[in-house]
Design an enzyme around this catalytic site. Structure first.
Site, PDB file in Angstrom:
ATOM      1  N   ILE A 272      -9.831  -1.275   3.268  1.00  0.00           N
ATOM      2  CA  ILE A 272     -10.083  -2.433   4.310  1.00  0.00           C
ATOM      3  C   ILE A 272      -8.580  -2.963   4.530  1.00  0.00           C
ATOM      4  CG2 ILE A 272     -12.329  -3.206   3.738  1.00  0.00           C
ATOM      5  CD1 ILE A 272     -11.149  -5.463   2.101  1.00  0.00           C
TER       6      ILE A 272
ATOM      7  N   CYS B 142     -18.888   4.670  -1.263  1.00  0.00           N
ATOM      8  CA  CYS B 142     -17.300   4.265  -1.070  1.00  0.00           C
ATOM      9  C   CYS B 142     -17.192   3.799  -2.420  1.00  0.00           C
ATOM     10  CB  CYS B 142     -16.747   3.555   0.145  1.00  0.00           C
ATOM     11  SG  CYS B 142     -17.981   2.132   0.513  1.00  0.00           S
ATOM     12  N   SER B 143     -16.585   2.454  -2.346  1.00  0.00           N
ATOM     13  CA  SER B 143     -16.424   1.704  -3.926  1.00  0.00           C
ATOM     14  C   SER B 143     -17.733   0.991  -4.011  1.00  0.00           C
ATOM     15  CB  SER B 143     -15.033   0.925  -3.645  1.00  0.00           C
ATOM     16  OG  SER B 143     -14.027   1.742  -3.537  1.00  0.00           O
TER      17      SER B 143
END
Lengths: 540, 684
Positions: free
Chosen positions: B321, B383-384
């Site tokens: 991000i 993703c995470s």
């Protein structure tokens, strides 16, 4: 004119053809004097490929063992591959294509042999003549006249025989001042703005030379152009530096001391070899398959093609602004006056004049400003982006025009009466064609070879396919259409540069849908009217 | 000097210039500051144009040093508009600046616009509005629950995972113990659940967060969970696990130092192979300690293919991000360049990396869609934390796989499912409240842009148009409705948003006529199945409509979409008329009658209804929230508007630079700028 001596192998069986957007096919390959013909085996003649050899830009051959592969890169950016059994056959075919695709003699080219069954060669070639153009434009007759000083092409070999000049300048004066302009291209009228009586005049550069020669007759002519107005503008498509340098080779510009009432504006436009190289780089970038965004954007930038589009449109915008907004006449020239001058005068006319925006109007404009005005098509379009030949006189000025027109079309989808399909067709016809329209470099050459008698006219043919080439969304507007030249408003012309990728099919599908919707609406309107009319018939 | 609260006050003789809107000359008027909006009303008695800026849309207020004519404020908005305000008195400017700075950074949810916004509807209508998008119905539409996928009560009351919805679909063979065990092994407890079920192939798109595997950790339940996902697709014997993070970055985050130490340790081991038992023991202890340390530090990772049988791991490099945030800032800067050359522009575009990121997201979607539709293999995406990149990849895949999500209602459902219900952190990402700026990122912007890029590539495949995507975009930021508030379902429930605010979807649905793509074809086969987009770099373009308001509001271009909408409507009318006529004809056969002439309706451009903009926030404000009526006026595009012509440059500017021989200006070096005014219309 023995084509057969170039054809050592005319037919090969069991050839595999691979072409974009279509499944591979196996069949018979046939080479004729002007065409490559491929028919899929056992397909009842359904699937065939007929390729004009003139449209081949580059041939690459690779042999391995007893067979070979020929890659044919076309001037319309299509890439075909032929797998040919037999090495000798492969080499023969490649040789024939190479030789026959760049025949030097114009009279050997296919337009002189093209004889469609449903057409006969008739008297009228082209859409209009300078004479016809002048006689129709009543508003011109007071200040301008039609001069036939060039009827034997002696004053200017690249101009047509009839030209529109200020009424007060006689032929004797014209003969004199033509010597002061490169190639004899003296200032002639190319557009008359009916709203305010202002004109666009174009020429080649004045032959001022190192010792700053003047020509009173030339000054007289230009003075006559702006008679009754306070000043005029000269748009020079070179930078001021380039114009200064041109004096060293005998050229030059209109100096302030001799042309006091004219104001010069310089806009550097790329031309010649640089433009050709720009096209080559762009096409190379479009073929990059690395899927790397950074590389694509940097190659796109590096090609500079979109910068050229931007410059052309903004210079044309400047020209139109001088005439329409500022209300002054303009003289346009660069050096030879056969490339960039035509480019921006054409675009400016599209911006200002609604009559140029119809299908006929646009084709007439192209005929007047490019074919008749002497754009050297044969030299400029001998090769396209794939050719390995050294760049000589090639330059994609006309393609740049089509790209700019496409940008206009995209920004004003309702204002132009023709479709993208027309621009695409023109982009391939200008490089290789069944028709004679884009043959030769000037009207004079066309006359010498009898092009107008022995070939068909492309523009007339295009008008017969009106359904395909008209814009279903067309709604005429009297207003000028000022294009935005902000980089974000200009786009890569995908329809042309990525024409053979599946993505473009989706866009074509959308165009078809648009056409279908509009036609359906018209059909419904008709049936409603018919149904409404029927009962009244019954009643009467 | 003490700051006066300016709420409810007004300042007169203010000049406002919205350059990002193509405005050249500032308009003079009165500025009002309400609790929710900055409102500017033009003095011009004929137009009285109003500009409304909700405070929630303001991303930054900047005060320039005062000049003799007054003090200037720059309002930057979250929909990329920039508004300049010139206030005569410095004192007023200071106060307004301070008030706005405070108002645009609310600290509590209760300060947000949606909790005071009251469209004229009653309680029932409000409740209905929340039922407009029904996720359970969408799951039924895709065919679940069935004998492969079932609902689980494991997360009722958000017990297992507080950022997941309470209603979840899991493989039939996954027992509650497996679910709970798996969730303990996954970051934030976000265990593998169903996102989309593809009925044609019985393959599924599932989502979760990263496993907390570190280096050697494994979890039997998690392995069983993945096994269960695989078994829920009878046609395949493996699943894809798509990790949407770049692999290199992932390894780096696991610790460069660690790998170096490990390398040295391994050398030591080899060296000590032949040495004494004691040394051996010491080394072993050292290695164990090192491993545990790394596990604690990293505690994260991806599935080890040695432990999970039957998975194929696939990495797709979508950046995090923070990269996306700065990339978007760069693309906004590119859009704000005044008269860039083509080179500047393309260089800026490349340098921002934005299109590269969009391509990566689309590539992820394409991979998933291909696996599900073409190979019939289920895909597990993470993703995470599984709420940003995972949401992007899953929702793009759904868009490609299922034509339903390409309709107006379908996109609403998709956003509600993959983003709202699955705990995408709206309030953090879109800075609804004053908070950590590092949490802000244009994640959903990127999904909307993927949809836009696809709609450019497939003009007939989407029911909605660009306006719809832009409207959704501004609602995500504006907080006028409660739909996007909060960071997960639980938080929304705790805030009791359904009682205090309204859902945006019914409002957008009401306005769907202006969001409809006239070219949309419901029955067109190639674009109605699975979309197979080309993701070559040349297929991507800058989304001008979103990032460049200058362009958007330039003289109304002729819009083919509006034209075609009119054509479509007209065709419909004609068809009805035809049917009517034919009916009447059949009824009247033989009877002599006088028939009135039916006039063929003249093609008229559809004009959007003029929205009212009073002193209170108009209840029906939509789309371009930031301005009241003016947002609509430039969409109207009257056909013969003289504004169709755009001044290339100001005329005085033009004549001032005409002659070269004066030796003053070399015109050739000026940036040639046909459509752009070089003259800055400045405020003073």
């Amino acid at each position: 004119m023995e084509f057969s001596e170039h054809i050592r192998t005319a037919n090969v069986e069991d050839v595999e053809l691979r072409q974009p957007l279509q499944p591979a096919g196996r069949g018979t390959l046939c080479i004729t004097g002007h065409h490559l013909l491929f028919s899929v085996r056992g397909d009842g003649g359904g699937r065939q490929l007929l390729l004009l050899l003139r449209s081949v830009d580059a041939v690459e051959k690779r042999t391995s063992g007893s067979s070979g592969t020929i890659t044919i890169k076309c001037k319309d950016l299509r890439v075909l591959q032929l797998d040919i059994p037999g090495m000798e056959q492969c080499l023969n075919i490649a040789h024939s294509i190479e030789t026959l695709s760049c025949l030097d003699r114009v009279s050997d080219m296919f337009p002189f042999f093209y004889r469609p069954v449903d057409l006969r060669l008739q008297g009228c070639w082209g859409l209009s003549s300078p004479e016809g153009h002048f006689s129709q434009a009543q508003e011109l007759h007071q200040k301008w006249r039609l001069s036939s000083v060039n009827k034997d092409y002696l004053v200017c070999p690249s101009y047509p025989p009839a030209l529109i000049v200020p009424a007060c300048i006689d032929d004797k004066t014209l003969r004199k001042l033509a010597k002061f302009r490169q190639g004899g291209r003296f200032p002639v009228l190319c557009y008359y703005h009916r709203k305010n009586g202002m004109a666009i005049v174009r020429s080649s550069q004045p032959l001022m030379g190192a010792n700053r020669k003047c020509c009173t007759e030339d000054e007289q002519l230009l003075e006559a152009v702006i008679e009754g107005s306070d000043k005029g503008y000269i748009i020079d498509t070179r930078s001021s530096q380039q114009a200064q340098q041109a004096r060293m080779t005998g050229g030059g510009f209109e100096s302030k001391s001799c042309y006091g009432r004219w104001k010069r504006l310089h806009r550097q436009m790329e031309r010649g070899k640089a433009l050709q190289e720009s096209l080559i780089k762009l096409v190379e970038a479009c073929g990059d398959e690395s899927h790397n965004m950074d590389r694509w954007l940097s190659k796109l930038e590096n090609s500079k093609w979109l910068s050229h589009v931007q410059t052309a449109l903004s210079t044309a915008g400047l020209l139109a602004e001088c005439v329409e907004r500022d209300g002054h006449s303009v003289l346009v020239h660069g050096s030879e006056g056969t490339d960039c001058s035509l480019l921006i005068s054409t675009l400016a006319q599209l911006i200002m004049d609604p009559r140029c925006r119809t299908l006929e109007g646009f084709l007439t404009l192209l005929e007047r400003e490019w074919v008749q005005a002497g754009h050297p098509f044969q030299q400029r379009c001998a090769h396209s982006a794939y050719s390995h030949a050294r760049v000589q006189q090639e330059s994609p000025v006309f393609l740049l025009l089509l790209d700019c027109v496409w940008q206009l079309w995209r920004q004003f989808p309702l204002a132009l009466g023709f479709s993208e399909a027309l621009l695409l067709r023109l982009a391939s016809e200008v490089y290789a064609s069944d028709y004679g329209t884009f043959l030769c470099n000037s009207d004079q050459e066309r006359c010498l070879l009898g092009v107008k008698e022995k070939t068909y006219c492309l523009f007339q043919a295009l008008l017969r396919d009106r359904d395909l080439y008209s814009n279903p969304l067309y709604e005429p507007t009297e207003l000028a259409i000022w294009p935005s030249v902000h980089p974000q408003s200009l786009q890569l012309w995908r329809g042309f540069f990525l024409r053979w990728t599946p993505q473009v099919r989706q866009l074509e599908e959308a165009q078809e849908e648009i056409r279908h919707m509009v036609m359906e609406c018209a059909r419904l309107a008709l049936s409603v009217r018919d149904t409404a009319a029927r009962p009244s018939e019954n009643s009467s | 000097m003490p700051i006066r609260n300016k709420i409810g006050e007004m300042v007169e003789n203010v000049r406002l210039l919205e350059r990002s809107c193509g405005q050249r000359k500032p308009s003079v008027g009165t500025l009002y500051l309400s609790a929710t909006h900055t409102i500017f009303v033009e003095n011009n008695p004929e137009t009285r144009k109003e500009t409304w800026v909700p405070h929630s849309m303001v991303s930054g207020v900047e005060r320039l040093p005062p000049s003799p004519t007054g003090s200037q404020l720059i309002l930057r908005c979250k929909d990329f508009r920039v508004i300049l305000v010139l206030i005569p008195q410095e004192r007023d400017c200071v106060d307004i600046h301070a008030s706005l700075a405070r108002l645009s950074r609310p600290e509590k949810y209760s300060e947000l616009y949606c909790l005071s916004f009251n469209p004229n509807v009653n309680k029932e209508q409000r409740e209905e509005s929340w039922a407009f998008v029904d996720l359970a119905a969408d799951y039924r539409r895709m065919g679940v629950p069935n004998n492969l996928w079932v609902t689980t009560a494991a997360n009722s009351e958000y017990r297992v995972c507080d950022t997941y919805p309470s209603e979840l679909f899991v493989p039939k063979s996954a027992t509650p113990a497996v679910i709970v065990g798996s969730s303990r092994f996954r970051s934030r407890g976000r265990f593998p659940v169903l996102s989309y079920f593809h009925q044609d192939t019985l393959a599924a798109v599932c989502r979760c967060s990263q496993p907390l595997s570190g280096f050697s950790g494994r979890c039997q339940e998690d392995e069983m969970m993945l096994q269960a996902v695989m078994k829920s697709n009878p046609g395949s014997d493996y699943i894809y696990v798509v990790d949407t993070r770049p692999k290199t970055v992932l390894c780096a985050s696991l610790g460069k130092e660690y790998s170096e130490v490990m390398e040295t340790a391994m050398k030591l081991v080899n060296y000590l192979r032949s040495s004494s038992a004691l040394q051996h023991c010491l080394l072993r202890a050292f290695l164990n300690e090192l491993n545990a340390m790394a596990n604690r530090a990293a505690g994260k990772g991806y599935e080890n293919e040695d432990h999970y049988t039957n998975i194929k791991l696939q990495f797709i490099g979508i950046e995090n991000i923070h990269v996306m945030r700065s990339s978007q800032q760069k693309i906004v800067d590119v859009g704000e360049m005044r008269s860039p050359s083509m080179t500047d522009f393309l260089f800026g575009l490349e340098n921002s990396g934005w299109l590269k990121h969009i391509k990566a997201i689309l590539d992820a979607g394409v991979f998933i869609a291909r696996a599900v539709a073409d190979e019939g293999i289920s895909v597990l995406v993470h993703c995470s934390d599984g709420w940003d990149r995972t949401a992007q990849a899953c929702s793009v895949a759904s868009l490609l796989l299922d034509p339903y999500y390409r309709t107006i209602r379908g996109l609403m459902v998709l956003i509600e499912r993959d983003w709202v219900s699955f705990g995408h952190k709206f309030s953090h990402r879109y800075a609804h409240l004053d908070g950590d700026p590092k949490e802000v990122s244009p994640v959903l912007d990127q999904f909307l842009e993927c949809a836009w890029q696809l709609s450019e590539q497939f003009p007939c495949a989407f029911e909605f148009n660009e306006r719809f995507l832009i409207a959704v975009h501004s609602h995500i930021y504006s907080c006028q409705y409660g739909t996007f508030l909060g960071n997960c379902e639980k938080e929304r429930r705790d805030l009791r948003l359904r009682e205090h605010s309204h859902s945006v979807w019914p409002q957008l649905w009401k306005e769907r006529s202006q969001f409809t793509n006239p070219l949309y074809q419901t029955d067109l086969s190639p674009s109605q199945g699975v979309l197979r987009p080309n993701t070559s770099p040349y297929c991507f373009k800058l989304w001008k409509g979103l990032y460049n308001h200058t362009e958007k509001s330039m003289p109304p271009r002729q819009s083919p979409a509006d034209f075609l909408s009119t054509v479509r409507e007209e065709s419909k009318q004609l068809e009805e008329e035809l049917t009517n006529q034919q009916e009447r004809l059949t009824a009247l056969t033989g009877k002599p009658i006088t028939w009135e002439k039916v006039a063929v309706p003249r093609r008229r451009r559809r004009t959007d209804c003029q929205k009212h903009g009073g002193p209170d926030p108009p209840a029906t404000t939509h789309g371009r929230l930031i301005s009241g009526p003016d947002g609509q006026t430039d969409r109207k595009a009257p056909r013969k508007d003289p504004a169709l012509t755009l001044p290339l440059r100001d005329t005085d500017d033009f004549s001032a630079c005409s002659d070269l021989e004066s030796g003053v200006a070399d015109l050739s070096s000026r940036s040639s700028s046909g459509g752009d005014d070089n003259k800055e219309a400045e405020l003073e």
